[in-house]
Each structure stands twice: as structure tokens, then as C-alpha cells.
Design a protein around this motif. Structure first.
Motif, PDB file in Angstrom:
ATOM      1  N   ARG A 233       0.650  -1.189  -0.022  1.00  0.00           N
ATOM      2  CA  ARG A 233       0.018  -0.156   0.056  1.00  0.00           C
ATOM      3  C   ARG A 233       0.908   1.361  -0.218  1.00  0.00           C
ATOM      4  NH1 ARG A 233      -3.474  -3.271   2.874  1.00  0.00           N
ATOM      5  NH2 ARG A 233      -5.525  -3.409   1.903  1.00  0.00           N
ATOM      6  N   ILE A 234       2.170   1.215  -0.347  1.00  0.00           N
ATOM      7  CA  ILE A 234       3.030   2.352  -0.343  1.00  0.00           C
ATOM      8  C   ILE A 234       3.041   2.889  -1.693  1.00  0.00           C
ATOM      9  CG2 ILE A 234       4.373   1.753   1.555  1.00  0.00           C
ATOM     10  CD1 ILE A 234       6.670   0.865  -0.485  1.00  0.00           C
ATOM     11  N   SER A 235       3.612   4.066  -1.826  1.00  0.00           N
ATOM     12  CA  SER A 235       3.582   4.809  -3.243  1.00  0.00           C
ATOM     13  C   SER A 235       4.975   4.833  -3.690  1.00  0.00           C
ATOM     14  CB  SER A 235       2.981   6.262  -3.134  1.00  0.00           C
ATOM     15  OG  SER A 235       3.227   6.795  -4.432  1.00  0.00           O
ATOM     16  N   PRO A 236       5.657   3.837  -4.480  1.00  0.00           N
ATOM     17  CA  PRO A 236       7.104   3.896  -4.901  1.00  0.00           C
ATOM     18  C   PRO A 236       7.432   4.961  -5.645  1.00  0.00           C
ATOM     19  CG  PRO A 236       6.018   1.458  -5.203  1.00  0.00           C
ATOM     20  CD  PRO A 236       5.146   2.588  -4.817  1.00  0.00           C
ATOM     21  N   ARG A 237       6.322   5.603  -6.402  1.00  0.00           N
ATOM     22  CA  ARG A 237       6.375   6.754  -7.170  1.00  0.00           C
ATOM     23  C   ARG A 237       6.985   8.042  -6.290  1.00  0.00           C
ATOM     24  NH1 ARG A 237       3.639  11.117  -8.657  1.00  0.00           N
ATOM     25  NH2 ARG A 237       3.945  12.164 -10.594  1.00  0.00           N
ATOM     26  N   TYR A 238       6.063   8.172  -5.314  1.00  0.00           N
ATOM     27  CA  TYR A 238       6.147   9.201  -4.480  1.00  0.00           C
ATOM     28  C   TYR A 238       7.698   9.049  -3.802  1.00  0.00           C
ATOM     29  CZ  TYR A 238       5.582  13.233  -1.318  1.00  0.00           C
ATOM     30  OH  TYR A 238       5.320  14.463  -1.005  1.00  0.00           O
ATOM     31  N   ILE A 239       7.852   8.048  -3.296  1.00  0.00           N
ATOM     32  CA  ILE A 239       9.127   7.455  -2.407  1.00  0.00           C
ATOM     33  C   ILE A 239      10.469   7.944  -3.190  1.00  0.00           C
ATOM     34  CG2 ILE A 239      10.599   6.019  -1.476  1.00  0.00           C
ATOM     35  CD1 ILE A 239       7.758   4.500  -0.353  1.00  0.00           C
ATOM     36  N   ASP A 240      10.388   7.423  -4.570  1.00  0.00           N
ATOM     37  CA  ASP A 240      11.704   7.544  -5.526  1.00  0.00           C
ATOM     38  C   ASP A 240      11.631   8.790  -5.858  1.00  0.00           C
ATOM     39  OD1 ASP A 240      11.912   4.729  -5.257  1.00  0.00           O
ATOM     40  OD2 ASP A 240      10.882   4.473  -7.198  1.00  0.00           O
ATOM     41  N   ARG A 241      10.935   9.790  -6.102  1.00  0.00           N
ATOM     42  CA  ARG A 241      10.787  11.161  -6.711  1.00  0.00           C
ATOM     43  C   ARG A 241      11.091  12.064  -5.659  1.00  0.00           C
ATOM     44  NH1 ARG A 241       6.503  12.158 -11.636  1.00  0.00           N
ATOM     45  NH2 ARG A 241       7.306  10.368 -12.977  1.00  0.00           N
ATOM     46  N   HIS A 242      10.623  11.841  -4.270  1.00  0.00           N
ATOM     47  CA  HIS A 242      10.455  13.057  -3.512  1.00  0.00           C
ATOM     48  C   HIS A 242      11.003  12.569  -1.954  1.00  0.00           C
ATOM     49  CE1 HIS A 242       8.068  15.016  -6.335  1.00  0.00           C
ATOM     50  NE2 HIS A 242       6.976  14.193  -6.273  1.00  0.00           N
ATOM     51  N   THR A 243      11.664  11.299  -2.001  1.00  0.00           N
ATOM     52  CA  THR A 243      12.016  11.255  -0.417  1.00  0.00           C
ATOM     53  C   THR A 243      13.324  10.667  -0.428  1.00  0.00           C
ATOM     54  OG1 THR A 243      11.239   8.981  -0.354  1.00  0.00           O
ATOM     55  CG2 THR A 243       9.718  10.913   0.121  1.00  0.00           C
ATOM     56  N   THR A 244      14.087  10.587   0.552  1.00  0.00           N
ATOM     57  CA  THR A 244      15.191   9.636   0.737  1.00  0.00           C
ATOM     58  C   THR A 244      15.060   9.028   2.233  1.00  0.00           C
ATOM     59  OG1 THR A 244      16.537  11.296   2.031  1.00  0.00           O
ATOM     60  CG2 THR A 244      16.783  11.233  -0.479  1.00  0.00           C
ATOM     61  N   GLY A 245      15.881   7.815   2.433  1.00  0.00           N
ATOM     62  CA  GLY A 245      16.114   7.227   3.531  1.00  0.00           C
ATOM     63  C   GLY A 245      14.927   6.316   4.011  1.00  0.00           C
ATOM     64  N   PHE A 246      13.999   5.876   2.993  1.00  0.00           N
ATOM     65  CA  PHE A 246      13.066   4.810   3.080  1.00  0.00           C
ATOM     66  C   PHE A 246      13.398   3.395   3.631  1.00  0.00           C
ATOM     67  CE2 PHE A 246      10.132   1.570   1.639  1.00  0.00           C
ATOM     68  CZ  PHE A 246       9.060   1.744   2.135  1.00  0.00           C
ATOM     69  N   GLY A 247      14.547   3.026   3.011  1.00  0.00           N
ATOM     70  CA  GLY A 247      15.282   1.658   3.401  1.00  0.00           C
ATOM     71  C   GLY A 247      15.412   1.640   4.815  1.00  0.00           C
ATOM     72  N   ALA A 248      16.124   2.565   5.129  1.00  0.00           N
ATOM     73  CA  ALA A 248      16.501   2.452   6.772  1.00  0.00           C
ATOM     74  C   ALA A 248      15.447   2.484   7.578  1.00  0.00           C
ATOM     75  CB  ALA A 248      17.457   3.677   7.155  1.00  0.00           C
ATOM     76  N   ALA A 249      14.400   3.251   7.334  1.00  0.00           N
ATOM     77  CA  ALA A 249      13.367   3.549   8.149  1.00  0.00           C
ATOM     78  C   ALA A 249      12.335   2.141   8.186  1.00  0.00           C
ATOM     79  CB  ALA A 249      12.420   4.595   7.868  1.00  0.00           C
ATOM     80  N   ILE A 250      12.456   1.478   7.041  1.00  0.00           N
ATOM     81  CA  ILE A 250      11.584   0.127   7.130  1.00  0.00           C
ATOM     82  C   ILE A 250      12.207  -0.923   7.718  1.00  0.00           C
ATOM     83  CG2 ILE A 250      12.072  -0.476   4.875  1.00  0.00           C
ATOM     84  CD1 ILE A 250       8.601  -0.576   6.480  1.00  0.00           C
ATOM     85  N   LYS A 251      13.499  -1.022   7.792  1.00  0.00           N
ATOM     86  CA  LYS A 251      14.269  -1.737   8.091  1.00  0.00           C
ATOM     87  C   LYS A 251      13.949  -1.799   9.874  1.00  0.00           C
ATOM     88  CE  LYS A 251      18.956  -3.692   8.330  1.00  0.00           C
ATOM     89  NZ  LYS A 251      20.486  -3.603   7.927  1.00  0.00           N
TER      90      LYS A 251
END
Length: 890
Positions: A233-251
Motif C-alpha cells: 500500500r505504499i507509493s513507490p513513485r512518491y518515495i522514489d521522486r520525493h524522499t530519501t531514507g525509506f530503506g533504513a526507516a522500514i528496516k
């Protein structure tokens, strides 16, 4: 300024920022109604806002400057403040002085205070009581967005399909927003989730209530982020275009299983799962949070855990979706905008950024600029205590009652070589410690702007003249600045010039690199300022007014214009319960009171619902502790004690208790609740933990309980174990208790009512030595002047009815009823007030149920009007309906 003209202004209470129309009356009160054209409230007002006109008396107003308690001229008082600051700085340096200000002052006041301290004196030792309520939100915004930006607008309440309320009792703390949400639920079926350890009034409209363990918010929202990712249910498009650090947060989130989340939150897995799936499945989701999130040693992480979920789904900056911080004070946002916090500069520039310091110093043409953060609120008073700060100026706030470890704060202020206090009220627990008192302008007397929780700037306008020698806060600051040698930089003709300067600074070297820009108003005239309509920022130069949201398509205010996911790890609260302190105490506001009651306690209407400090406790905990309903209890922490009235309710979690923040030594014997709170703070925001205090609770062994009413204030002598004062319509009321019974009750009563006694008065008494009952009434020309009701147990009398007898003629046949404390069967008795807006009592509601067949909150409203204004009493009405419903035969 008395007349028929209505003045459009803004309410001085919470951060909703409601528009108010006010008109002065000849008797010193004012007519007040909601402004139907203001976009925050569209004419609605809560109980506090609707009673504003009743709070404008000059009783206990500070109307003259005082030095050492003696009236002096403004020249003498200002010379004293400026001279002491000058000498202190010359001897010990700029960091030896400090200002502690408030979300009660206006943006223009905040701006010049910040300019004086950071740009001219050269210290960042200026902080605000907003540190106590919204600092974690500021820090969370800045970590995620690169700026302290609230992305959405109030309209999102009406556009969302799901509203999640976290640590926010919206019904009592932001009633007008609550009413907008109630309307949205009714009109479009909005789903509502309340996440709060207590079952508050807001839960009346909740589809799901998560009564989580205190301090477990990070675990819950980390679990949500993990669920959103695992179910796609996440938005890969928004994450890729507009954010950083998702990998560490979800880990870090994936380390928490659903079982572990449920264990930490103290809830069944099915309840957690229902929330996770509801959030995941609903695109238009709005998460509203407030002090329940912010006031924590992990408050900033809680804010970022919420924001992470919205960034991951791209649910931000679009209609009906986003994280939304609602502020607790009328100008908490305005203060943040102009650098009122010790780690910020004006116009959302950063104190730690050399380029921002250059921009501000150049714009101000100031001789210096602070280059290091000042002391945040709790640390500031630590610095006062250990002598680093030797001259302190407090404006529009009461830190002796509102800061944690309040007794230690009181002692620190008392030990400070020089303390100036600017205030409206003469007698507070803080003004008692001042060397110099400066009379400030109050609401209705001052002009300026405030910013509400949706970034909307509104005018506060004067509609009455300044009483006595009261002066606006901005004027006081500028006069001190002039005496310090900075006249050219502080020579404003009025608040319009301050606002114009501030607006110009927001646009200086901006070019959309900073979120805050209102440079469209940099050339505003006094006439245009006087007629300024509410507007939402940003409003850059050469643009037309627009309503706005942020971040739907990125554009964050970080160096790379990307949002930051912040890795948040659940940590248990810094304090720990123990066998010695086994309960977790939560603190907060109640429906009809505000801060330390200097305004709201002036009106009997606002004191009629809850007239004394209390402790809410679960029935099982009360039974185990030996506490009876309406008895007194002693609450202790390692830092202090309080004596409070017991309220037993299943709305509390087992092991948890709740106490209100409002009562001070001016109104109760031992109810300064922040005396109990530890001064532990969030390491990022500096905000103290007010929602998790380990305490012990035990019965207070009172030998007697009393309730008194009088035309003149009672003489509350030393040695009373407990008292709590409140106004009545024709006088005063007070709850009393003692640890030992007086030898002579008649002498006690005569001494208690001595201020209003007359030798020709008629006195009625009744005593029963066996039961311990004592009754006393004093009549003058047949009218009630005072009465006292005493019992060995909590006094059972009709308080609303008894207080209403003050000043009334008591016929001979009614005197026994008076001493009994109850009307006869043929006399209406409202009972305890439930609806403060229309002064409707519990007995009137019960009568409407029994005689009119009202079986819904709406039916009660149609019959007796209760619940039809601010709606804060709707849950209490519903409980009365439930209590009076008769089960049908099976």
C-alpha cells in the motif's frame, strides 16, 4: 469605545484561531459572537469563546507598573528593566540575560522580542511556553521536511474519508474543529479513529478507539509502516521522486512483529489489525495529532513515525490527507514563524545556518547576531537556578505553575537577582516573585496578528481602550530597546510597521527556498493593516491570495528538495513505574478552562461544569487504593504532592490516572500539578514529558468536608487541608476539607465569612454531633449572604442550586430547605452543569429524557439546547441518556 459597532477579531484561546465579532458594553463586559465569515470557524464558537465577554472585568488587573510592589511611573519601571539588563550584560555578558515569552502574545510582540535578543543584545536566550506544547512537532517537521511546515488545511477535515486522532481530545481542546469533523461524519460518512490511553469525550464519534499504553505511539506507527509496505500500500513513485531514507526507516520497523506491537501497546491484535487495515485501505487519510504526541521524551520520534506513514503512501499535501499538527495556543504558530524559540531565527530561518544569520543580520542592520542556540525552556530555568542567568524578563505566562518540577522553578525565579514580569493579572504565582511588574494590554485592548494551526494569519483588534497604564507588549520591548541604545531599530509607530518589516524579511533572499513568505504585505499601510482579512501563507510578493497545501508534488525545503524518512525506534518512556510509584499519571486540559485560569476563572459559567481539581482513576484501581467517589486523595511523585478530588471512571486504563493542568495556588490549596512532573525532555525538541509521570495515590484522611458559598470571598485561613475556589453568579463558592475538626464550628464559620459579616445579620445553624453534620446560613434583610455545609463524608448538597440562592430572599418556610442544601420538590434544580454554553444541568437533561422521551443527543439538543453550540458536552449527554435508559423486557 462602547457602541453598536461590531469589531472583527480573533479568539485568544486555542490554536484553531476562530474569528470573533465583539462589541463593548457600558458595564465593562462585551457582546461576543462567532464571525460567520472567518474561514476557521464560520461563526461557531466553543464554550470558552462564547464566554469571552464575561471575562473582561478589571478585577485583579495589573493597571500600574510596580517596583517592589509599589506603584511607579512607566519611565521608572522601564529605566529599571533596561538599566539592570545593561549592567548585567556589561558585567557577565549577553548570555546572562533571558526572555521567557508566550503563545499568548501577538506576532508583532514576538518579532521585536526576538529582534532585540538575537540581533541587538546578541543572545538566543529567548524561549516560549510553546516549547511545552508544540516543540516536538516543530522538530519533527524540520527533520522530515527541512522546515516547520504544516502541509494541510482545516478543509481537509471535511474532505478526508478517514481521520485519525492521535493524542488529541479534539472535543474538549479544539471544539470547533471537532464540530467540523462531526458534521463531516454525518454528511459523508467519514471514519474516525481515536488513539488515546483515555476514553475521552472525542471517542463519542469514534468508529475505533485504540486505548494504547502511554508512550507506545512509535511502536504503533512503526507497525503501520511495516504493514503498509508488506501489503503493497505504499507509493513507490512518491518515495522514489520525493524522499530519501525509506530503506533504513522500514528496516527498523520490520523488527517489530504484530504480536510485539500489540504487546507494547497493550491491546488485542485484532484491534491493532483493524486500525492498520483501515489506514492502509483509505487513500484520503488525515492524521491529526497534538499534545498527547508532542509532550514526551520521544515526542519528536512520535511525530516522525506518523509523518513516515504519510510520506510512504504519498498521502500528503492533497485534499483530505496528510499529517496535521493542531496547536494548543492562539499564536504558537506565529511565535514559531518569527523565531520565538531559542534555536530559531525570524522568518523560518535557521540559527545554525551561517547564510541565514547573514540574511537576518543584514536585514536588521544589527550590530551582532546570536550564533548559538539559547537555553530551551526547561534548561533556561536550570540556568536561572544555577546563576548563569541573572536577569530574566517573563511575558504573558506563568512558569511557576506550567513548567515541570514547578517548585524547583519557583525557587529558581525567587533566587534570580532580577525578575521583570509583564502580565495582565496582578496576582499569579509568578508575579509574586517579580522585582518589577509591567501592566500589559489584554485581549480586546491590543492590536496585532496571530497564526492558527492551518497557517492562517488573522488580526486581533482592539475594541476597548487601554485601562489604567496598561500598554502593549511590543511597546514595552521597544521602549526597553530604546533605553539600551537601539532607538533607530525599534522606532515603530505601531504594530502595522512591525508586521510590514516582518513580511519584508520573509521575502528577503527567498526565491521559494523557504516555506514562509508573506512579502506581499511588505508595504502594507496602516489602513490596509486595520482592514486585513484572514489569509493563509505563503503569500509572496506580486501574487494574489490563495489557499494552499504543501508537498503534494514534493518541493521540500531540504538541500536536495527531498523529504527525509526518519528512522524511529520504539523506546519505553524515560520514567518508570515502581512499587513505590505504581500509577502512570497523564495531564491535560479540561473543557471549559484555559492554562492557569487567569481569564476563564473570572466567569461562573465556565467554572460551573468542573469547579475543582480532580484525579480520574479506574474503578478497580480506586477500590484497591481505598478511594471513594468524591473523596480526596493525595498524589505523590519523587518531586512533589497534590491533593485532588477523586473521580472514578472506566474511561481510564487500569494503572493510569489523569489530572488537569489548570489549578494554581490562587485557586486551590495543593493542585499545581506540574509540581509532580519530572523535568525530563525530548533530546531533539527539548519538550518535557507531561503524559507519563509515575505517581503514588492514596486516600487523604480528611476529618471533615465542607462546601461554602458567600457574597464576599471567604477568609481561607492557614491550616486548611484542602480548598478549591470558584466564582458564583452572585458571589463565591469554595470546597473545603480539614484534617481535624474545629472545636467551635460557629466560630469557624464566623471567621470564614468575616469579610462579609455584619453584626445585624441573622444567623441560622444546625448541628448533629452523631453524624457530624453542620449547617450555617447568614441572612441580611432576609437575603442570603453566606452558607456553610459540613459533613464527615463528601458533602451531598445541590451545589448549583445552593450557589444560586446567594443574594436571594429566603422565606421563613424555605429556611430548612436552605440548611439541607436542596430545594423542595416543587422547585426546579438544574443539577450539575453539563452544557456550559447554555447552562443546562444534568437534572434538566434527565427530565427531558423521562418526560419528553428524548433518547438521542440530537433530541436533547432540540428540547433544551444542550450540545447544540460547541458540542463538547455531547459525550456527557450520551452517558446521561444511557444511564436513564430502561432495558426492554426480553
Amino acid at each position: 469605545m462602547v457602541g453598536n459597532r461590531w469589531t472583527a477579531t480573533t479568539c485568544p484561546y486555542c490554536g484553531v484561531g476562530c474569528g470573533v465579532l465583539a462589541r463593548a458594553n457600558a458595564d465593562g463586559t462585551a457582546d461576543v459572537k462567532g464571525d460567520p465569515d472567518h474561514p476557521a470557524n464560520f461563526g461557531r464558537l466553543c464554550s470558552k469563546g462564547s464566554a469571552l465577554g464575561e471575562t473582561m472585568s478589571l478585577h485583579d488587573r495589573l493597571l500600574s507598573p510596580l517596583i517592589a510592589g509599589e506603584p511607579v511611573s512607566w519611565e521608572s519601571a522601564l529605566d529599571k528593566v533596561a538599566g539592570t539588563f545593561r549592567e548585567t550584560i556589561a558585567t557577565y555578558g549577553p548570555d546572562s540575560v533571558a526572555l521567557y515569552v508566550s503563545g499568548q502574545i501577538l506576532t508583532e510582540d514576538y518579532y521585536v522580542a526576538n529582534k532585540l535578543m538575537k540581533g541587538y543584545i546578541g543572545t538566543a536566550n529567548i524561549d516560549t511556553n510553546s516549547r511545552l506544547c508544540m516543540a516536538s512537532s516543530v522538530a519533527g517537521h524540520k527533520r522530515a521536511f527541512g522546515s516547520d511546515t504544516v502541509p494541510g488545511a482545516y478543509q481537509d477535515l471535511e474532505l478526508a474519508d478517514l481521520v485519525v486522532l492521535v493524542g488529541s481530545n479534539l472535543a474538549w481542546c479544539h471544539p470547533v474543529l471537532y464540530q467540523r469533523l462531526v458534521a463531516a461524519r454525518k454528511e459523508r460518512g467519514t471514519k474516525i479513529v481515536v488513539i488515546d490511553p483515555r476514553r475521552t469525550a472525542t471517542c463519542e464519534i469514534a468508529d475505533l478507539h485504540l486505548a494504547i499504553a502511554p508512550g507506545s505511539d512509535v511502536a504503533l506507527f512503526n507497525g503501520l509502516l511495516s504493514h503498509l509496505t508488506a501489503t503493497g500500500r505504499i507509493s513507490p513513485r512518491y518515495i522514489d521522486r520525493h524522499t530519501t531514507g525509506f530503506g533504513a526507516a522500514i528496516k527498523s520497523c520490520n523488527a517489530l512483529s504484530l504480536d510485539r506491537v500489540a504487546e507494547i501497546c497493550g491491546l488485542d491484535k485484532s484491534v491493532i489489525s483493524a486500525f492498520l487495515e483501515l489506514f492502509a485501505a483509505t487513500e484520503r487519510t488525515l492524521t491529526i495529532y497534538s499534545q498527547g504526541v508532542n509532550q514526551s521524551t520521544s515526542g519528536t520520534d512520535k511525530v516522525n513515525a506518523i509523518i513516515n506513514c504519510h510520506l510512504a503512501t504519498g498521502r500528503i499535501g492533497k485534499p483530505g490527507m496528510g499529517p496535521f499538527s493542531v496547536t494548543g495556543q492562539p499564536n504558537a504558530m506565529g511565535g514559531r514563524e518569527v523565531g520565538g524559540l531559542a534555536n530559531m531565527l525570524a522568518a523560518h530561518t535557521e540559527l545554525a545556518n551561517p547564510d541565514h544569520r547573514r540574511i537576518v543580520q543584514t536585514f536588521w542592520n544589527s550590530p551582532r547576531i546570536a550564533d548559538a542556540p539559547g537555553h530551551k525552556a526547561v534548561d533556561l530555568f536550570d540556568a536561572v537556578a544555577d546563576g548563569r542567568i541573572k536577569a530574566l524578563w517573563i511575558m504573558a505566562t506563568n512558569p511557576v505553575d506550567s513548567l515541570p518540577e514547578a517548585d524547583r522553578v519557583r525557587d529558581a525565579i525567587a533566587s534570580c537577582p532580577f525578575v521583570a514580569v509583564s502580565d495582565v493579572t496582578r496576582h499569579t504565582d509568578t508575579t509574586a516573585l517579580a522585582n518589577v511588574l509591567l501592566p500589559a494590554a489584554a485581549w480586546g485592548e491590543k492590536d496585532g496578528t496571530v497564526t492558527n494551526s492551518e497557517r492562517r494569519i488573522s488580526r486581533q483588534r482592539a475594541f476597548v481602550g487601554l485601562p489604567g497604564q496598561a500598554r502593549p507588549d511590543w511597546w514595552q520591548i521597544c521602549e526597553v530597546a530604546r533605553r539600551l541604545g537601539y532607538a533607530d531599530a525599534f522606532g515603530y509607530a505601531g504594530p502595522h510597521e512591525i508586521f510590514a518589516e516582518y513580511a519584508a524579511l520573509t521575502g528577503t533572499e527567498n526565491s521559494a527556498t523557504r516555506d514562509l513568505d508573506i512579502s506581499a504585505f511588505e508595504d502594507i499601510s496602516e489602513e490596509a493593516y486595520d482592514s486585513l482579512q484572514p489569509f493563509q501563507w505563503p503569500q509572496p510578493k506580486n501574487t494574489s491570495r490563495t489557499e494552499s497545501r504543501f508537498f503534494a508534488e514534493g518541493g521540500f525545503f531540504t538541500a536536495d528538495r527531498r523529504a527525509r524518512f526518519v528512522e524511529t525506534r520504539y523506546q519505553s518512556p524515560a520514567s518508570r513505574i515502581s512499587p513505590k510509584y505504581p500509577f502512570v499519571m497523564n495531564t491535560g486540559r479540561i473543557r471549559d478552562q484555559w492554562h492557569t485560569m487567569t481569564r476563564t476563572a473570572k466567569t461562573p459559567r465556565l467554572m460551573s461544569h468542573i469547579a475543582e481539581p480532580f484525579l480520574e482513576i479506574h474503578p478497580d484501581d480506586a477500590a484497591a487504593a481505598g478511594l471513594g467517589s468524591a473523596s480526596l486523595c493525595e498524589v505523590r511523585s519523587p518531586h512533589g504532592r497534590a491533593v485532588l478530588r477523586v473521580t472514578i471512571t472506566p474511561a481510564q486504563r487500569r494503572g493510569n490516572v489523569f489530572a488537569p493542568i489548570h489549578w494554581t495556588a490562587q485557586y486551590a490549596s495543593e493542585a499545581r500539578i506540574d509540581v509532580l512532573i519530572a523535568s525530563r525532555t525530548d533530546l531533539v525538541s527539548g519538550q518535557p514529558e507531561s503524559k507519563f509521570t509515575p505517581v503514588a495515590v492514596r486516600p487523604y484522611d480528611a476529618a471533615w468536608y465542607g462546601f461554602a458559598i458567600s457574597s464576599e470571598p471567604a477568609a481561607l485561613r492557614d491550616g486548611l487541608a484542602y480548598f478549591a475556589k470558584a466564582p458564583a453568579k452572585a458571589g463565591h463558592r469554595v470546597e473545603l476539607a480539614g484534617s481535624a475538626s474545629p472545636l467551635d464550628w460557629d466560630a469557624f464559620a464566623n471567621e470564614l465569612f468575616a469579610p462579609g459579616n455584619n453584626e445585624n445579620d441573622e444567623v441560622l445553624t444546625y448541628r448533629d454531633a452523631r453524624t457530624g453534620h453542620y449547617r450555617y446560613a447568614r441572612l441580611r434583610d432576609g437575603r442570603l449572604e453566606s452558607a456553610l455545609f459540613v459533613s464527615r463524608q463528601p458533602v451531598v448538597v445541590s451545589r448549583t442550586w445552593a450557589a444560586g440562592q446567594l443574594g436571594q430572599r429566603i422565606n421563613p418556610g424555605d429556611r430548612l430547605r436552605l440548611l439541607a442544601g436542596r430545594p423542595g420538590g416543587n422547585v426546579p434544580d438544574k443539577g450539575p452543569i453539563v452544557c456550559a454554553c447554555f447552562e443546562v444541568g444534568a437534572n434538566e437533561i434527565a427530565t427531558a429524557i423521562a418526560r419528553q422521551g428524548c433518547v438521542s443527543v440530537e433530541a436533547i439538543g432540540a428540547c433544551v439546547k444542550a450540545g447544540t453550540n460547541c458540542g463538547s458536552c455531547r459525550s456527557e449527554i450520551a452517558r446521561i441518556i444511557d444511564a436513564h435508559s430502561v432495558p426492554k423486557a426480553g
